[in-house]
Write an enzyme that holds these catalytic residues in place. Sequence first.
Site, short mmCIF file in Angstrom:
data_model
loop_
_atom_site.label_atom_id
_atom_site.label_comp_id
_atom_site.label_asym_id
_atom_site.label_seq_id
_atom_site.Cartn_x
_atom_site.Cartn_y
_atom_site.Cartn_z
CE LYS A 1 -2.98 2.47 2.61
NZ LYS A 1 -4.06 2.86 4.19
CB ILE B 1 -3.02 -1.65 12.91
CG1 ILE B 1 -4.28 -2.36 12.79
CG2 ILE B 1 -1.97 -2.57 13.09
CD1 ILE B 1 -4.43 -3.65 11.12
C1 LIG Z 1 -14.91 -0.91 10.31
C2 LIG Z 1 -13.83 -1.04 10.86
C3 LIG Z 1 -12.78 -0.99 9.68
C4 LIG Z 1 -11.40 -0.96 10.34
N1 LIG Z 1 -10.45 -1.04 9.44
C5 LIG Z 1 -9.39 -0.50 9.64
C6 LIG Z 1 -8.43 -0.21 9.32
O1 LIG Z 1 -8.25 -0.58 8.09
N2 LIG Z 1 -6.55 -0.36 9.39
C7 LIG Z 1 -6.64 -0.62 11.01
O2 LIG Z 1 -5.54 -0.31 11.20
N3 LIG Z 1 -8.10 -0.27 11.84
C8 LIG Z 1 -9.36 -0.71 11.03
N4 LIG Z 1 -10.40 -1.02 12.68
C9 LIG Z 1 -10.07 -0.95 13.50
C10 LIG Z 1 -9.32 -2.38 13.89
O3 LIG Z 1 -10.11 -3.28 13.31
C11 LIG Z 1 -8.63 -3.05 15.24
O4 LIG Z 1 -7.95 -1.95 15.37
C12 LIG Z 1 -7.77 -4.36 15.50
O5 LIG Z 1 -9.06 -5.17 14.99
C13 LIG Z 1 -8.12 -4.53 16.87
O6 LIG Z 1 -9.29 -4.86 17.37
P1 LIG Z 1 -9.48 -4.85 18.32
O7 LIG Z 1 -8.25 -6.49 18.80
O8 LIG Z 1 -8.83 -4.37 19.44
O9 LIG Z 1 -10.32 -6.37 18.80
P2 LIG Z 1 -11.34 -7.51 18.43
O10 LIG Z 1 -10.75 -7.39 16.96
O11 LIG Z 1 -12.92 -6.76 18.59
O12 LIG Z 1 -11.10 -8.64 19.53
C14 LIG Z 1 -11.52 -8.56 20.76
C15 LIG Z 1 -10.87 -10.13 21.52
O13 LIG Z 1 -11.64 -10.14 22.64
C16 LIG Z 1 -11.37 -11.38 22.85
N5 LIG Z 1 -13.14 -11.30 23.54
C17 LIG Z 1 -13.92 -10.33 24.22
N6 LIG Z 1 -15.00 -10.81 25.10
C18 LIG Z 1 -14.53 -11.73 25.40
C19 LIG Z 1 -14.31 -12.05 26.71
N7 LIG Z 1 -15.57 -12.39 27.53
N8 LIG Z 1 -13.82 -13.61 26.88
C20 LIG Z 1 -13.21 -13.94 26.00
N9 LIG Z 1 -12.16 -13.23 24.98
C21 LIG Z 1 -13.37 -12.21 24.87
C22 LIG Z 1 -12.66 -11.98 21.64
O14 LIG Z 1 -12.52 -13.34 21.50
C23 LIG Z 1 -11.38 -11.14 20.35
O15 LIG Z 1 -10.15 -12.32 20.44
C24 LIG Z 1 -10.79 -0.72 12.32
C25 LIG Z 1 -12.48 -1.43 12.17
C26 LIG Z 1 -13.41 -1.59 12.34
C27 LIG Z 1 -14.66 -1.16 13.40
#
Ligand SMILES: Cc1cc2nc3c(=O)[nH]c(=O)nc-3n(C[C@H](O)[C@H](O)[C@H](O)COP(=O)(O)OP(=O)(O)OC[C@H]3O[C@@H](n4cnc5c(N)ncnc54)[C@H](O)[C@@H]3O)c2cc1C
Length: 496
Positions: free
Chosen positions: A80, A342
Amino acid sequence: MTEPTDRRRIVIAGGGTAGWLAAAILTRQLGALAEVTLVESEDIGSVGVGESTIPTVRAFHALIGIDEQEFVRATGASFKLAISFENWAHDGDRYIHSFGDVGKSTWMSDFQHFWLEARARGLAKPFGAYCLEHEAAAAKRFATGGQPALNYAYHFDAGRYARYLRQRCEANGLRRVEGKIAGVEQDPESGDIAALVMANGERIEGDLFFDCTGFRALLIGETLGVEFEDWSHWLPTNRALAMQTSATEPAVPYTRAIAHDAGWRWKIPLQHRVGNGLVYCADYLDDDAARERLLASVEGEHLIEPRLIRFRTGRRKAAWHRNCIALSLASGFVEPLESTSIHLIMIALTRFLQLLPAGRPSAAVIARFNDQAAREIEGVRDFIILHYHLNDRQEPFWRDRREMKVPDSLAERIALFRDSGNAFQADHELFRVASWLQVMLGQRLTPDSHHPVVKLMPPDQLKAVMKSMSDTIATTVRQLPPHQAFIDRYCAGSAG
Ligand SMILES: Cc1cc2nc3c(=O)[nH]c(=O)nc-3n(C[C@H](O)[C@H](O)[C@H](O)COP(=O)(O)OP(=O)(O)OC[C@H]3O[C@@H](n4cnc5c(N)ncnc54)[C@H](O)[C@@H]3O)c2cc1C
């Protein structure tokens, strides 16, 4: 809570991108200093989006020892160079925000002043013609390792990325616990988190906890009650529909962000598929209409049907509270327009390691971490608002964005550029001057004046300098292979 010993017990709650990136760097960099446990629930799953990145990802990958070729193959990644903004200022308009520097600056005046002067005299090409990454993106060409080197990032498959990181972490001694976290236990005296309590009754004790539970924010929000600062008055998009399709054309080296009447749509090219999504505000577009719009706009075979994701823009007032550090969606979300989430995970982790307390985290360490985190995410917030605010579209959603009162920090920046052609990168701010310029000009903000010193340059000299810069870039771009051809060779092992 037991007093921390030398070997810190670090517990990561959540196995999305945030959880696995935390696990990757902590296991790699802390060695015997830490015992790292990650808890995730396959039943709950991760958000499953987040596939477009910015160049800082490469420095972080170096810290966790990732081999680029292995990573690109394992995650179906493409390269990219930019984001292509389509229909933003008005329908039919397009500009590219690339990762490159534009032109050459002097100590007194940045390049845009020379460009504005040359443009006024009819001697300039479009602003992007003076940026290698911009021109390579526009020509859909790419290679690593060239001279001058391109500043690039990746698009990757989020599911494959998590699995790839997991494999590496487990090889580095990470303990992974599968199951649902049913409760969070606090120390009755200090209020610190003492343990995660699993649905099967198992207790996972720790000294430090990373909340990577996504929008649920189980630790920082539900347990510790850290408030959420809502930014939806500035950034009101609150829904996304995400779906995957097969590729119908060679992968381009940029993310596409295409405005529609109540938000925008993304298109992210990977090697094996395309990620598509529609971001919108539910006050202006209902879910059924949004779904129809997305389905009507995608090309290729549907690999998964549209999946609705609800979100709210804003941030936790403190990302680090007591012995809990919240990452990514648990700590805040600006919205994905500039692919910054990210990056914010990575920068938070590097800052955590730089500040790593020897014992129980002190108030001063926590304050330092939170202060930098706040400034970073506020800088990203202002940059995203800029895209929405400077528009000439006529629909109610866009008119409201144009008429809203923006944060003072952004209003001052816009006034500075409008009045004088000047732009800047503040301390702890992610986006560089070239980014602010590409987006301000791309959103059709034209300065009323520019630095007078450039008027001292004789027209012939200005013309020759501008021409030489754009010619050199055009020649370099012509020598680059098409992006898809490069990926094919790279993954087959013959490019590097
Ligand atoms: C529409 C959208 C588009 C995006 N596009 C981009 C992009 O292009 N580039 C970018 O940099 N970022 C992007 N992001 C942000 C990106 O998706 C996140 O920064 C990244 O995926 C990290 O997510 P996370 O790990 O915080 O949460 P999640 O992926 O939601 O992970 C949460 C984790 O917690 C665990 N969990 C939750 N509750 C419990 C429980 N009670 N018990 C056990 N485990 C639990 C789940 O199993 C999971 O493993 C986007 C976000 C959205 C909403």
